[in-house]
Design a protein around this motif. Sequence first.
Motif, PDB file in Angstrom:
ATOM      1  N   ALA A  37       5.284 -61.997 -39.562  1.00  0.00           N
ATOM      2  CA  ALA A  37       4.627 -62.715 -38.476  1.00  0.00           C
ATOM      3  C   ALA A  37       4.557 -64.191 -38.833  1.00  0.00           C
ATOM      4  CB  ALA A  37       3.221 -62.165 -38.251  1.00  0.00           C
ATOM      5  N   VAL A  38       4.764 -65.047 -37.840  1.00  0.00           N
ATOM      6  CA  VAL A  38       4.658 -66.500 -38.026  1.00  0.00           C
ATOM      7  C   VAL A  38       3.609 -67.015 -37.049  1.00  0.00           C
ATOM      8  CG1 VAL A  38       5.844 -68.720 -37.980  1.00  0.00           C
ATOM      9  CG2 VAL A  38       7.087 -66.661 -38.702  1.00  0.00           C
ATOM     10  N   LEU A  39       2.496 -67.521 -37.574  1.00  0.00           N
ATOM     11  CA  LEU A  39       1.431 -68.097 -36.758  1.00  0.00           C
ATOM     12  C   LEU A  39       1.579 -69.608 -36.774  1.00  0.00           C
ATOM     13  CD1 LEU A  39      -1.315 -67.676 -35.205  1.00  0.00           C
ATOM     14  CD2 LEU A  39      -2.426 -68.052 -37.427  1.00  0.00           C
ATOM     15  N   ALA A  40       1.869 -70.204 -35.619  1.00  0.00           N
ATOM     16  CA  ALA A  40       2.037 -71.653 -35.517  1.00  0.00           C
ATOM     17  C   ALA A  40       0.939 -72.204 -34.617  1.00  0.00           C
ATOM     18  CB  ALA A  40       3.409 -71.993 -34.948  1.00  0.00           C
ATOM     19  N   ILE A  56       2.060 -72.051 -39.944  1.00  0.00           N
ATOM     20  CA  ILE A  56       2.456 -73.452 -39.795  1.00  0.00           C
ATOM     21  C   ILE A  56       1.345 -74.140 -39.019  1.00  0.00           C
ATOM     22  CG2 ILE A  56       4.215 -75.075 -39.021  1.00  0.00           C
ATOM     23  CD1 ILE A  56       6.213 -72.791 -38.915  1.00  0.00           C
ATOM     24  N   GLY A  57       0.700 -75.134 -39.641  1.00  0.00           N
ATOM     25  CA  GLY A  57      -0.378 -75.869 -38.991  1.00  0.00           C
ATOM     26  C   GLY A  57       0.042 -77.292 -38.679  1.00  0.00           C
ATOM     27  N   VAL A  58      -0.230 -77.750 -37.470  1.00  0.00           N
ATOM     28  CA  VAL A  58       0.094 -79.119 -37.048  1.00  0.00           C
ATOM     29  C   VAL A  58      -1.221 -79.802 -36.692  1.00  0.00           C
ATOM     30  CG1 VAL A  58       1.393 -80.558 -35.441  1.00  0.00           C
ATOM     31  CG2 VAL A  58       2.326 -78.342 -36.145  1.00  0.00           C
ATOM     32  N   PHE A  59      -1.667 -80.742 -37.534  1.00  0.00           N
ATOM     33  CA  PHE A  59      -2.999 -81.316 -37.369  1.00  0.00           C
ATOM     34  C   PHE A  59      -2.986 -82.829 -37.566  1.00  0.00           C
ATOM     35  CE2 PHE A  59      -3.913 -76.911 -38.180  1.00  0.00           C
ATOM     36  CZ  PHE A  59      -5.070 -76.649 -37.454  1.00  0.00           C
ATOM     37  N   ASP A  60      -3.950 -83.477 -36.932  1.00  0.00           N
ATOM     38  CA  ASP A  60      -4.157 -84.909 -37.114  1.00  0.00           C
ATOM     39  C   ASP A  60      -5.032 -85.094 -38.348  1.00  0.00           C
ATOM     40  OD1 ASP A  60      -4.490 -87.606 -36.950  1.00  0.00           O
ATOM     41  OD2 ASP A  60      -5.784 -87.569 -35.181  1.00  0.00           O
ATOM     42  N   GLY A  61      -4.389 -85.051 -39.520  1.00  0.00           N
ATOM     43  CA  GLY A  61      -5.154 -85.079 -40.758  1.00  0.00           C
ATOM     44  C   GLY A  61      -5.814 -83.739 -41.002  1.00  0.00           C
ATOM     45  N   ASN A  62      -6.740 -83.714 -41.945  1.00  0.00           N
ATOM     46  CA  ASN A  62      -7.400 -82.463 -42.323  1.00  0.00           C
ATOM     47  C   ASN A  62      -8.664 -82.272 -41.494  1.00  0.00           C
ATOM     48  OD1 ASN A  62      -7.883 -80.096 -43.720  1.00  0.00           O
ATOM     49  ND2 ASN A  62      -8.832 -81.124 -45.455  1.00  0.00           N
ATOM     50  N   ALA A  86       9.892 -76.183 -42.044  1.00  0.00           N
ATOM     51  CA  ALA A  86       9.020 -75.041 -42.329  1.00  0.00           C
ATOM     52  C   ALA A  86       9.678 -73.735 -41.903  1.00  0.00           C
ATOM     53  CB  ALA A  86       7.676 -75.225 -41.622  1.00  0.00           C
ATOM     54  N   LEU A  87      10.265 -73.714 -40.716  1.00  0.00           N
ATOM     55  CA  LEU A  87      10.949 -72.508 -40.243  1.00  0.00           C
ATOM     56  C   LEU A  87      12.114 -72.146 -41.165  1.00  0.00           C
ATOM     57  CD1 LEU A  87      11.026 -73.247 -36.408  1.00  0.00           C
ATOM     58  CD2 LEU A  87       9.703 -71.448 -37.529  1.00  0.00           C
ATOM     59  N   SER A  88      12.861 -73.151 -41.602  1.00  0.00           N
ATOM     60  CA  SER A  88      13.999 -72.897 -42.500  1.00  0.00           C
ATOM     61  C   SER A  88      13.510 -72.352 -43.834  1.00  0.00           C
ATOM     62  CB  SER A  88      14.796 -74.195 -42.707  1.00  0.00           C
ATOM     63  OG  SER A  88      15.318 -74.663 -41.483  1.00  0.00           O
ATOM     64  N   ALA A  89      12.388 -72.880 -44.326  1.00  0.00           N
ATOM     65  CA  ALA A  89      11.832 -72.380 -45.585  1.00  0.00           C
ATOM     66  C   ALA A  89      11.364 -70.941 -45.440  1.00  0.00           C
ATOM     67  CB  ALA A  89      10.679 -73.272 -46.036  1.00  0.00           C
ATOM     68  N   ILE A  90      10.748 -70.605 -44.315  1.00  0.00           N
ATOM     69  CA  ILE A  90      10.319 -69.223 -44.067  1.00  0.00           C
ATOM     70  C   ILE A  90      11.532 -68.301 -44.058  1.00  0.00           C
ATOM     71  CG2 ILE A  90       9.343 -67.690 -42.311  1.00  0.00           C
ATOM     72  CD1 ILE A  90       7.475 -70.058 -41.572  1.00  0.00           C
TER      73      ILE A  90
END
Length: 491
Positions: free
Chosen positions: A306-309, A344-350, A386-390
């Motif tokens: 499973a890939v959670l993006a 895979i998380g896409v965020f504006d900083g932490n 990230a997808l390629s690494a997975i």
Amino acid sequence: MENRSTMVALAATGICAIFAACGGADGGSVAGGGTGGVAATGAGAGSGTSSETGSGTSSETGYGPDEPGGTNAGNSTGTGDGAGGDASCAGESSTAEIVPLDLYIMLDASGSMDERLAGGVTKWDAVTEALEAFFTDSQSEGIGVGLQYFPLPDDDVPRSCTTNAQCGDNGPCALRVCRDTFPTRMAEYCATDADCSESDACVDLGVCSRNGDLCADVGATCANRGGTCMRVTRSSCANPDSCVTEDYATPAVSIEPLDAARAEVLVRSIARTDPVGGTPTAGALSGALAQARAHAEANPTHRVVAVLATDGMPTECKPKDADGLAALAAEGVSGTPSISTFVIGVFDGNDDGAQATMDRIAEGGGTESAFFIDTNEDVTQAFLDALSAIRGKSLACEYQVPAPSAGQTLDYDTLNVQHTSPNGGAESTIFYVADEASCDAAAGGWYYDVDPATGGAPTKIVMCPATCTRFQEGGQVQLRVGCKTEIPPVN
């Protein structure tokens, strides 16, 4: 279309399997659980006279407790070239098959994905451009991919509400808001002060009479362009999205091998989707794991992950905390079949500890840490990387159990895994361990997906985490059949 072993290129990796028949007096017998002796004569036999020839010496008193099907204690000495050594083994050779890989991608399509990045494109555009590039990448051809989005609407939620009771578990009705969180995108709707933090208050939500903007100072003059903040009397349920596992377990695009036509189906599905709503992470994750497991049960020779993006912290569905979500992911790993979760998380900083939360979910899902992408970088390229690494991480860890020659059966006690590093050098034997729990954290090892000692028929050869990491660096992997399976030496 090329077969999967050539369709997916592992960097600098060659993979082959050698099926070897150790010749006995009858030209083809292999000793079983007795003393472990293998008399080698005929084609491919070594020049030595010991029961098992090879570099170093060995004394085998039967199968060790960790050997497939073994019950008796054993001990071994030598240089690690394999029980009996290569000299006593020869036979057919065949290209080994990497276990087919299938991905079930759970893609965040919440309203925050419509936020614009520094370059002017939205997060949704950047992420979906990366997905489309992955779908059409020649190295992805033949990999199974399925897709679903979150949030999905809860069909039982009313379109509008005037009381909390009308919303039930999807409430409250968005008539009141925690004052300190308003008007940020993390605003929390509430019914009473108890729903807000200790120092916060639950106040009526209003709308400005002049421009329709939301406000939280009912009766006061609106700050922007004047007008009066008027109390809202009809709104929508604060949590209108589904938390039902089965909703997310039903794919928008079913898992099928990628080719040009399948990539087009996935791209069309993305084009029909508009980001809207909240972030029901728990429901989405549970559904992703359920669909992945169902697919794995129907395709037992495949590796399904499973890939959670996502681009946001959970706003709907319980649990919302990192430990609770990690526990959901851990259930996927511990279940049968075992399902790993990549994040895979896409965020504006932490934001609000986002990286720690994403890492905890990935850790629970057996993938160590999340791919965390800062929106200040090239989101499209980072997401594609990230997808390629997975893809690479998943493909280096499991191999199909080799099929025996016509008219023969595979003796699971006579298979060995050997690896040569990408820099060359001596071939090393990877020791067999009974199961994942027996993996050595440093030395690694391998095991069957089904223990043959239980009478089951394995379909996969699974690498322990440390060995998987080593294989991801490339090199040559060989499966040798015909010599007694190597186990870790007794200390």
